[in-house]
Design a protein around this motif. Structure first.
Motif, PDB file in Angstrom:
ATOM      1  N   LEU A 108      45.929  -0.071  40.138  1.00 55.45           N
ATOM      2  CA  LEU A 108      47.272   0.430  39.811  1.00 55.45           C
ATOM      3  C   LEU A 108      47.938   1.055  41.028  1.00 55.45           C
ATOM      4  N   ASP A 109      49.260   0.957  41.032  1.00 54.72           N
ATOM      5  CA  ASP A 109      50.069   1.770  41.934  1.00 54.72           C
ATOM      6  C   ASP A 109      50.842   2.675  40.977  1.00 54.72           C
ATOM      7  N   SER A 110      50.156   3.722  40.526  1.00 51.91           N
ATOM      8  CA  SER A 110      50.558   4.396  39.305  1.00 51.91           C
ATOM      9  C   SER A 110      51.597   5.477  39.556  1.00 51.91           C
ATOM     10  N   THR A 111      52.550   5.589  38.622  1.00 48.45           N
ATOM     11  CA  THR A 111      53.555   6.651  38.720  1.00 48.45           C
ATOM     12  C   THR A 111      53.074   7.935  38.071  1.00 48.45           C
ATOM     13  N   PHE A 112      52.143   7.815  37.123  1.00 46.04           N
ATOM     14  CA  PHE A 112      51.479   9.036  36.664  1.00 46.04           C
ATOM     15  C   PHE A 112      50.147   8.698  36.016  1.00 46.04           C
ATOM     16  N   ALA A 113      49.172   9.559  36.255  1.00 47.31           N
ATOM     17  CA  ALA A 113      47.829   9.349  35.731  1.00 47.31           C
ATOM     18  C   ALA A 113      47.136  10.698  35.670  1.00 47.31           C
ATOM     19  N   GLU A 114      46.433  10.938  34.587  1.00 55.54           N
ATOM     20  CA  GLU A 114      45.711  12.210  34.498  1.00 55.54           C
ATOM     21  C   GLU A 114      44.651  12.144  33.420  1.00 55.54           C
ATOM     22  N   THR A 115      43.700  13.078  33.524  1.00 61.94           N
ATOM     23  CA  THR A 115      42.701  13.265  32.483  1.00 61.94           C
ATOM     24  C   THR A 115      43.213  14.356  31.567  1.00 61.94           C
ATOM     25  N   VAL A 116      43.280  14.054  30.272  1.00 59.97           N
ATOM     26  CA  VAL A 116      43.949  14.897  29.293  1.00 59.97           C
ATOM     27  C   VAL A 116      42.927  15.443  28.305  1.00 59.97           C
ATOM     28  N   ASN A 117      42.927  16.746  28.073  1.00 59.57           N
ATOM     29  CA  ASN A 117      42.055  17.299  27.034  1.00 59.57           C
ATOM     30  C   ASN A 117      42.828  18.206  26.097  1.00 59.57           C
ATOM     31  N   VAL A 118      42.973  17.759  24.861  1.00 57.18           N
ATOM     32  CA  VAL A 118      43.525  18.601  23.801  1.00 57.18           C
ATOM     33  C   VAL A 118      42.590  18.479  22.598  1.00 57.18           C
ATOM     34  N   GLY A 119      41.273  18.498  22.884  1.00 60.84           N
ATOM     35  CA  GLY A 119      40.276  18.399  21.816  1.00 60.84           C
ATOM     36  C   GLY A 119      40.472  17.133  20.996  1.00 60.84           C
ATOM     37  N   GLY A 120      40.269  17.250  19.701  1.00 63.33           N
ATOM     38  CA  GLY A 120      40.386  16.092  18.815  1.00 63.33           C
ATOM     39  C   GLY A 120      41.777  15.525  18.716  1.00 63.33           C
ATOM     40  N   SER A 121      42.765  16.278  19.165  1.00 64.34           N
ATOM     41  CA  SER A 121      44.130  15.746  19.137  1.00 64.34           C
ATOM     42  C   SER A 121      44.503  15.074  20.450  1.00 64.34           C
ATOM     43  N   THR A 122      43.540  14.956  21.364  1.00 58.63           N
ATOM     44  CA  THR A 122      43.819  14.392  22.689  1.00 58.63           C
ATOM     45  C   THR A 122      44.532  13.052  22.611  1.00 58.63           C
ATOM     46  N   HIS A 123      44.025  12.140  21.770  1.00 58.45           N
ATOM     47  CA  HIS A 123      44.545  10.775  21.810  1.00 58.45           C
ATOM     48  C   HIS A 123      45.935  10.688  21.227  1.00 58.45           C
ATOM     49  N   ALA A 124      46.195  11.463  20.176  1.00 55.57           N
ATOM     50  CA  ALA A 124      47.553  11.495  19.621  1.00 55.57           C
ATOM     51  C   ALA A 124      48.508  12.132  20.628  1.00 55.57           C
ATOM     52  N   VAL A 125      48.043  13.161  21.327  1.00 55.07           N
ATOM     53  CA  VAL A 125      48.874  13.778  22.360  1.00 55.07           C
ATOM     54  C   VAL A 125      49.104  12.788  23.515  1.00 55.07           C
ATOM     55  N   MET A 126      48.083  11.984  23.842  1.00 57.65           N
ATOM     56  CA  MET A 126      48.276  10.932  24.863  1.00 57.65           C
ATOM     57  C   MET A 126      49.417   9.998  24.467  1.00 57.65           C
ATOM     58  N   ALA A 127      49.439   9.596  23.200  1.00 59.48           N
ATOM     59  CA  ALA A 127      50.503   8.691  22.748  1.00 59.48           C
ATOM     60  C   ALA A 127      51.867   9.353  22.927  1.00 59.48           C
ATOM     61  N   ILE A 128      51.916  10.670  22.642  1.00 61.26           N
ATOM     62  CA  ILE A 128      53.171  11.405  22.795  1.00 61.26           C
ATOM     63  C   ILE A 128      53.561  11.478  24.274  1.00 61.26           C
ATOM     64  N   ARG A 129      52.603  11.843  25.151  1.00 65.02           N
ATOM     65  CA  ARG A 129      52.904  11.936  26.577  1.00 65.02           C
ATOM     66  C   ARG A 129      53.358  10.580  27.126  1.00 65.02           C
ATOM     67  N   ALA A 130      52.673   9.528  26.673  1.00 63.85           N
ATOM     68  CA  ALA A 130      53.033   8.182  27.141  1.00 63.85           C
ATOM     69  C   ALA A 130      54.453   7.836  26.707  1.00 63.85           C
ATOM     70  N   ALA A 131      54.790   8.152  25.458  1.00 63.56           N
ATOM     71  CA  ALA A 131      56.132   7.858  24.964  1.00 63.56           C
ATOM     72  C   ALA A 131      57.181   8.639  25.752  1.00 63.56           C
ATOM     73  N   LEU A 132      56.891   9.899  26.039  1.00 61.54           N
ATOM     74  CA  LEU A 132      57.850  10.710  26.803  1.00 61.54           C
ATOM     75  C   LEU A 132      58.031  10.140  28.206  1.00 61.54           C
ATOM     76  N   ALA A 133      56.935   9.668  28.811  1.00 58.22           N
ATOM     77  CA  ALA A 133      57.024   9.110  30.155  1.00 58.22           C
ATOM     78  C   ALA A 133      57.840   7.820  30.159  1.00 58.22           C
ATOM     79  N   ILE A 134      57.635   7.000  29.132  1.00 57.54           N
ATOM     80  CA  ILE A 134      58.375   5.739  29.060  1.00 57.54           C
ATOM     81  C   ILE A 134      59.861   6.020  28.832  1.00 57.54           C
ATOM     82  N   ARG A 135      60.143   6.959  27.950  1.00 59.47           N
ATOM     83  CA  ARG A 135      61.537   7.337  27.709  1.00 59.47           C
ATOM     84  C   ARG A 135      62.203   7.878  28.966  1.00 59.47           C
ATOM     85  N   ALA A 136      61.415   8.583  29.774  1.00 57.69           N
ATOM     86  CA  ALA A 136      61.969   9.179  30.992  1.00 57.69           C
ATOM     87  C   ALA A 136      62.079   8.155  32.113  1.00 57.69           C
ATOM     88  N   GLY A 137      61.630   6.944  31.861  1.00 60.42           N
ATOM     89  CA  GLY A 137      61.722   5.907  32.875  1.00 60.42           C
ATOM     90  C   GLY A 137      60.619   5.952  33.916  1.00 60.42           C
TER      91      GLY A 137
END
Ligand code: ZN
Lengths: 132, 389
Positions: B75-104
């Motif tokens: 990848l030549d990535s515009t953003f990448a990170e290791t995310v920990n929000v416990g059991g809600s991590t993956h749902a929060v990932m979906a939210i972060r991804a959506a916000l990033a896509i919306r932000a262009g």
């Protein structure tokens, strides 16, 4: 193996010093009067940082509990089944505790509780609660 | 939503034990499975979110896993990170991804997870006792995850009159779902009955063994994509119609009210964003570390009135044939609880159902709700997925 003891630092030393004298104390905000638990450097209600250690009555009622049949650590294996509980203190704050000196089959939410002191390794005293 | 975003692709490893595979290899397996199953090409992925493995077993071995995977994906990535929000991590990932896509920031964001989950009493027990309850105070009383959640169940049972038979009905219904899922860990064990759940050995009241999720290893991956990319990869993606998240207290001893633990506010935010109501939901995937949690979940998500969660499951409404399927992959109770990766299966099932790719267990799910919590019900994330944007 024995039961866990706390790590103690500058912030929590007054709590444990009082405990060794069989006194239950809790931080209270001198600005707004709110109790603060667990110990921390500021008041959650007003962010004031003038907190004083105030004695508590050592009474309350059972908010909730679980009878534990499977110990997580060897130090607790001799105790099973033991009662892990949350006490709502008369002053309002809630603390985790065990219910000691009682039959676990007769534990009931809402029952009145009072403070006991449990002696651990080295004579270290830890607050516990028992049904009145 | 101002910009349509979807879960375009999803894959899961079969829950089980993988002693011959290093944890990083499980991440690679999850990605390889995704790339094999979906037409994702180099250039489609600009962002990467990875969940850290190793917390559930007390050995957090790599918090820079995203760095290795960025390299391995070229990848030549515009953003990448290791995310920990416990059991809600993956749902929060979906939210972060959506916000990033919306932000262009990206068109496609890959979300990856792998986890292991040894049985209670393993080497991480003391560490976990101090991690999941206040380390210097609450930990002294012998808490660990089952009795911590059990205290929530005890209080809710007291407030509502719900009994252990309703909890058992949750486990029975989810096992019936798992039997319809070729990857579910407990499918081969056959059906459960209320009596068999009630008769299992006690762990921490009110939980007995079959009220507790099944520890295992596994992982998965999903791609969150802009509308154009999603449609190119999948003719029926799972559109992310709405989401919400709430972060509150760390310690269960500080819980004061069960009618306001945070999930409610997260759900309300998601419904507001989506312009939907609980009445629109046709499938619910409710993170179920214990049998009691879906009972709380249907209440807190607004799917049934407060106090009616037990009745809902006793009437079989969440089980196969019911009017509102809950945890149609078997949930963590019967699909498997893959430790740090467990929230992945909750999302994957909702997405597969909305995409119409759920095989023998397919239900009509034009709108699916996902609720994941992390910590000791400390944080909550809710997603609403739909078959139209
Ligand atoms: Zn104050």
């Amino acid at each position: 193996m024995s039961k866990l003891l706390p790590d103690i630092d500058d912030l929590t030393q007054p709590f444990w010093d009082a405990a060794q004298q069989r006194r239950l104390v809790m931080q209270r905000c001198t600005d707004c009067g709110a109790f603060v638990w667990h110990p921390q450097p500021w008041c959650r209600a007003c962010y004031g940082q003038r907190l004083a250690w105030q004695p508590l009555a050592g009474t309350g009622e059972l908010f909730t509990y679980s009878v534990v049949h499977y110990a997580p650590l060897p130090g607790y294996a001799d105790e099973v089944p033991y009662v892990l509980a949350t006490v709502r203190l008369t002053e309002g704050p809630q603390m985790m505790t065990n219910l000691i000196g009682c039959d676990w089959r007769e534990v009931r939410i809402g029952q009145p509780l009072e403070l006991r002191w449990e002696e651990r390794t080295g004579g270290f005293l830890v607050p516990q609660f028992t049904p009145v | 939503m101002p910009v349509a975003v979807a879960i375009a692709a999803v894959s899961e490893l079969t829950p089980g034990r993988y002693p011959q595979r290093a944890t990083h290899a499980l991440y690679q397996d999850a990605i390889a499975t995704l790339l094999a199953q979906w037409p994702i090409k180099p250039g489609d992925i600009q962002g990467l979110l990875v969940a850290p493995a190793g917390m559930a077993d007390g050995v957090s071995d790599n918090i820079f896993v995203h760095e290795r995977l960025v390299e391995e994906l070229g990848l030549d990535s515009t953003f990448a990170e290791t995310v920990n929000v416990g059991g809600s991590t993956h749902a929060v990932m979906a939210i972060r991804a959506a916000l990033a896509i919306r932000a262009g920031l990206a068109d496609g964001v890959l979300c990856v997870s792998a986890g292991r989950f040894p049985n209670v009493g393993g080497g991480g027990a003391q560490r976990n006792t101090r991690m999941f309850a206040h380390p210097d105070f609450d930990s002294l009383y012998g808490p660990y995850i089952p009795p911590i959640y059990a205290q929530v169940a005890t209080r809710h049972m007291h407030e509502t009159g719900i009994g252990r038979d309703a909890m058992a009905a949750v486990a029975v219904g989810q096992r019936a779902w798992a039997i319809r899922h070729p990857q579910a860990l407990m499918a081969a064990k056959g059906p459960l009955t209320v009596d068999s759940v009630l008769a299992a050995r006690p762990i921490a009241s009110p939980f007995h063994l079959l009220d507790c999720s099944v520890p295992c290893d596994g992982g998965g991956a999903f791609l969150v994509a802009s509308a154009a990319l999603a449609r190119r990869i999948n003719p029926q993606p799972a559109w992310l119609r709405g989401f919400g998240e709430v972060h509150r207290r760390a310690n269960i001893s500080q819980l004061r009210r069960l009618d306001d633990v945070g999930g409610q506010a997260a759900a309300q935010a998601a419904f507001r964003m989506a312009g939907l109501t609980p009445g629109d939901v046709r499938l619910a995937q409710l993170y179920d570390s214990f049998s009691y949690n879906p009972i709380l979940g249907v209440e807190h998500m607004g799917l049934v009135p407060a106090g009616q969660g037990g009745r809902f499951f006793l009437d079989g409404r969440g089980a196969p044939g019911g009017d509102l399927p809950v945890n149609s992959n078997g949930g963590l109770l019967s699909f498997g609880h893959t430790g740090d990766a467990s929230g992945m299966s909750v999302i994957a099932e909702a997405a597969l159902q909305v995409m119409g790719r759920a095989g023998d267990r397919q239900v009509s799910a034009p709108v699916a709700l996902v609720h994941c919590y992390g910590g000791m019900m400390s944080e909550h994330a809710v997603l609403l997925l739909g078959n139209v944007s």
